[in-house]
Motif scaffolding. Sequence first.
Motif, PDB file in Angstrom:
ATOM      1  N   LYS A 197      28.240   7.170   5.510  1.00 60.87           N
ATOM      2  CA  LYS A 197      27.402   8.363   6.281  1.00 60.87           C
ATOM      3  C   LYS A 197      27.866   9.748   5.078  1.00 60.87           C
ATOM      4  N   ALA A 198      29.196   9.972   5.666  1.00 56.49           N
ATOM      5  CA  ALA A 198      29.422  11.450   4.852  1.00 56.49           C
ATOM      6  C   ALA A 198      30.018  11.917   3.374  1.00 56.49           C
ATOM      7  N   LYS A 232      26.490  10.657   1.646  1.00 58.40           N
ATOM      8  CA  LYS A 232      25.729  11.398   1.625  1.00 58.40           C
ATOM      9  C   LYS A 232      25.682  12.731   1.889  1.00 58.40           C
ATOM     10  N   LEU A 233      26.115  13.384   2.926  1.00 60.50           N
ATOM     11  CA  LEU A 233      26.096  14.478   3.842  1.00 60.50           C
ATOM     12  C   LEU A 233      26.867  15.041   2.945  1.00 60.50           C
ATOM     13  N   LEU A 241      24.136  16.447   0.290  1.00 60.86           N
ATOM     14  CA  LEU A 241      23.328  17.172   0.496  1.00 60.86           C
ATOM     15  C   LEU A 241      23.980  18.932   0.475  1.00 60.86           C
ATOM     16  N   GLU A 263      19.143  20.686  -5.742  1.00 66.72           N
ATOM     17  CA  GLU A 263      18.749  19.626  -6.763  1.00 66.72           C
ATOM     18  C   GLU A 263      19.234  20.083  -8.066  1.00 66.72           C
ATOM     19  N   PRO A 264      19.455  19.163  -8.852  1.00 68.83           N
ATOM     20  CA  PRO A 264      18.791  17.801  -9.409  1.00 68.83           C
ATOM     21  C   PRO A 264      20.610  17.095  -9.170  1.00 68.83           C
ATOM     22  N   GLN A 310      22.454  17.413  -6.165  1.00 73.92           N
ATOM     23  CA  GLN A 310      22.550  16.882  -4.624  1.00 73.92           C
ATOM     24  C   GLN A 310      21.853  15.078  -5.327  1.00 73.92           C
ATOM     25  N   THR A 311      21.365  14.885  -5.692  1.00 75.20           N
ATOM     26  CA  THR A 311      20.399  12.898  -6.224  1.00 75.20           C
ATOM     27  C   THR A 311      21.687  12.832  -6.486  1.00 75.20           C
ATOM     28  N   LEU A 333      24.260  12.127  -4.599  1.00 76.02           N
ATOM     29  CA  LEU A 333      24.320  11.265  -2.884  1.00 76.02           C
ATOM     30  C   LEU A 333      24.306  10.184  -3.234  1.00 76.02           C
ATOM     31  N   ASP A 334      24.016   8.691  -3.833  1.00 77.79           N
ATOM     32  CA  ASP A 334      24.322   7.634  -3.632  1.00 77.79           C
ATOM     33  C   ASP A 334      25.465   7.014  -4.537  1.00 77.79           C
ATOM     34  N   LYS A 362      14.564  15.447   4.854  1.00 77.44           N
ATOM     35  CA  LYS A 362      16.085  14.503   4.181  1.00 77.44           C
ATOM     36  C   LYS A 362      16.884  14.191   4.355  1.00 77.44           C
ATOM     37  N   TYR A 363      18.037  15.123   5.400  1.00 80.21           N
ATOM     38  CA  TYR A 363      18.831  15.093   6.046  1.00 80.21           C
ATOM     39  C   TYR A 363      18.619  14.190   6.972  1.00 80.21           C
ATOM     40  N   HIS A 418      20.489  10.463   8.339  1.00 80.23           N
ATOM     41  CA  HIS A 418      21.269  10.699   9.210  1.00 80.23           C
ATOM     42  C   HIS A 418      21.536  10.062   9.739  1.00 80.23           C
ATOM     43  N   ILE A 456      16.195   8.874   0.088  1.00 79.13           N
ATOM     44  CA  ILE A 456      17.440   8.857  -0.616  1.00 79.13           C
ATOM     45  C   ILE A 456      17.076   8.786  -1.920  1.00 79.13           C
ATOM     46  N   GLN A 471      12.954  13.726  -4.222  1.00 79.21           N
ATOM     47  CA  GLN A 471      14.077  15.299  -4.733  1.00 79.21           C
ATOM     48  C   GLN A 471      12.993  16.354  -4.141  1.00 79.21           C
TER      49      GLN A 471
END
Lengths: 405, 405
Positions: A374-375, A377-378, A381, A385-386, A388-389, A392-393, B252-253, B257, B282, B285
């Motif tokens: 979770k942290a 992912k945050l 954020l 973009e792009p 972030q994506t 993100l994972d 999204k956030y 979360h 996730i 975009q």
Amino acid sequence: MKALGLIVEYNPFHNGHLFHIEAAKQTVMPDVVIAVMSGNFLQRGEPALVNKWYRTEMALLGGVDIVVELPYRFATQKAETFALGAVSILNALNCDSLCFGSEDGDINSFLNTRSMIEENNEQFQQYINRYIKSGISYPTALKYAFNDLAPTDEMVNLSKPNNILGYHYIEAIDKLCSPIKAFTIKRKNAEYHDEHFASETIASATSIRKALFSNKGDIDRFVPISTKDLLIKYIDDFQEFHQWENYWPLLKYRILHAANSELKEIYEVEEGLENRFKNAAIQSQSFQQFMQSIKTKRYTWTRLQRACLHILTNTKKVDMLTQIETPSYLRLLGMSEKGRNYLNQQKKSLQLPLISKVSSFHGNGNLDLELDLKASKLYALGLSEPYQTRLLDLDFRKPPIILKR
Amino acid sequence: MKALGLIVEYNPFHNGHLFHIEAAKQTVMPDVVIAVMSGNFLQRGEPALVNKWYRTEMALLGGVDIVVELPYRFATQKAETFALGAVSILNALNCDSLCFGSEDGDINSFLNTRSMIEENNEQFQQYINRYIKSGISYPTALKYAFNDLAPTDEMVNLSKPNNILGYHYIEAIDKLCSPIKAFTIKRKNAEYHDEHFASETIASATSIRKALFSNKGDIDRFVPISTKDLLIKYIDDFQEFHQWENYWPLLKYRILHAANSELKEIYEVEEGLENRFKNAAIQSQSFQQFMQSIKTKRYTWTRLQRACLHILTNTKKVDMLTQIETPSYLRLLGMSEKGRNYLNQQKKSLQLPLISKVSSFHGNGNLDLELDLKASKLYALGLSEPYQTRLLDLDFRKPPIILKR
């Protein structure tokens, strides 16, 4: 194989860290150096400048052989909990020694202090509670309570941040009945929070970050070339460094739209803070402005920053307080060839499961690991973009970094 | 004094609306025109192009005498609930008539349809439930069920959006045993969702918004000069119009979360949607991309948009379902001199408390009003600073707009 343990944040890795590793190696002549490192969020409740993978690479290039993550539940906590988590991990990795930097620089001072406090523990706790009830912050209460115990010259000064951490490392070794032997090295030149460049080659991470964000002052003399290169690569890859202001729109939104009952469930949001936060958020146009308007004598800036972080990650009291007291896994972020040999050799005697890739470990429903994800992912954020994506994972999929040299 | 009621969104106010007001006035010759208007978020679960105050001014300049807000709890709902809330408010304001636009244009068709459905209500509901169980959306189920009742030529076509709304207005008048007399006027030229300019002077609000966001196509012939001026002023004051994409980072956030248990508490987030939302968020975009990946046969775009809005405003099932079935206050947004005279005359016979300024009414803990304020705060968060701060607290402080003419 002899393993030396370090407890680090590397935000970013600089010459002071390099000096510490070299000095520690000379002292204990280890076969491998293991660093337990905070992930994307740090003890002061801040996002790291660059993500854990870049900082892992900096560490490996700086001479560390194994980098293991300190889980969010321990990394974003007061010194005592941070230390217990970090030492537990080094212990589970069968480290022989731990070498920490301190303002004091003499391990005997720490051991003396620890003995004295242990002998007078009941009184010490009473003093602390009395000060806290008078409305001052925990770190200040600790300092006053320690002074009340009448320490001698042979003890450490517990008003210095690295001395406090060091004290808690010693305490954690005691608590865990760990065979780890602790050493300390006096920190060179830079005070922890020093914002200016005071030496020829060593500067605090704070001053380096300040220079990076303001674009003022050249950091080249204070960091290894590998750090410099990775910082440039980070901007290439993600366009910007991470700082609290990036997360302010999300924090403001969340504070304004969470019910009071929801905010009260968040870890470190104590009774009454939720209203204080709401009133300040509606009037603040930046995180700095918000923090200035919520700080009080009772709560340190760091403490409030951590509460804000937990609001953002939606980390509840129940997530932090109902787990076992120590970490439950070893999340491997990176290793050198030597580090890999060490882990192979130790495979069967490691005291916790080693996670190389979360996607392979996932599904066990480990709450601490969920918090880490979770942290992360945050953390993503905070980018646009792009980029972030792209981030993100990542933590779910990425295998450890392996450094060949 | 005779009062004509209208139910509007004015997103933005255009020549079609002007035509409707003029035609309605000619039909019933009222002393005052009262519009009940959605606030900052609309029935389709979208943010209004410009805030409620600008749309109120457009309405007053377009010939409306009193603008009252349709509370969030009714404005962001399916046609049935939207209609019940709106008609209740017109009823509480002692309106004599209601005039709505429809594709059909003949009030008798609506009355015939209402009678037929009322007579066969049990069967109608059975049909609807059967279709919903087969996995199709509510509006489609309604249309099919209605067809199954074998309607004649004297009934309205319930697959047209304004006919559906009109039907529910008639139903609400019935349910409330209201003395309001309903009229309908055939909509001129523009189909509701028409995205292109098809007439000389009348275009759908959708096509006008499209032109505004794409900066393509001149809207001057389709809106009164007062609307044009107010749209320009909005950009001067707040720099941009509001659209879903502005809120995407927050959505999204929040989706990523929030705990699943928290998402499930949100109104219109039905079992299973929370996982669908998380997996899509996730990977998306933009809001458009997100919506494309969550839509199913069962849930219309509108329905899902509303669920997203409720996630953002943190509106729970308990907030929407445990209140009384009709609105509990009249929030006055603006009035002309004539409107003020009407309200003075009616003062003692209004059937609900009239709120002129929320800061004076606040503290009564009215849950619906709290929802309105939360929605307005969220609406402001779609802007950047310093515009955001300018709008954030406005709804709490602002008295009604008074138009002198």
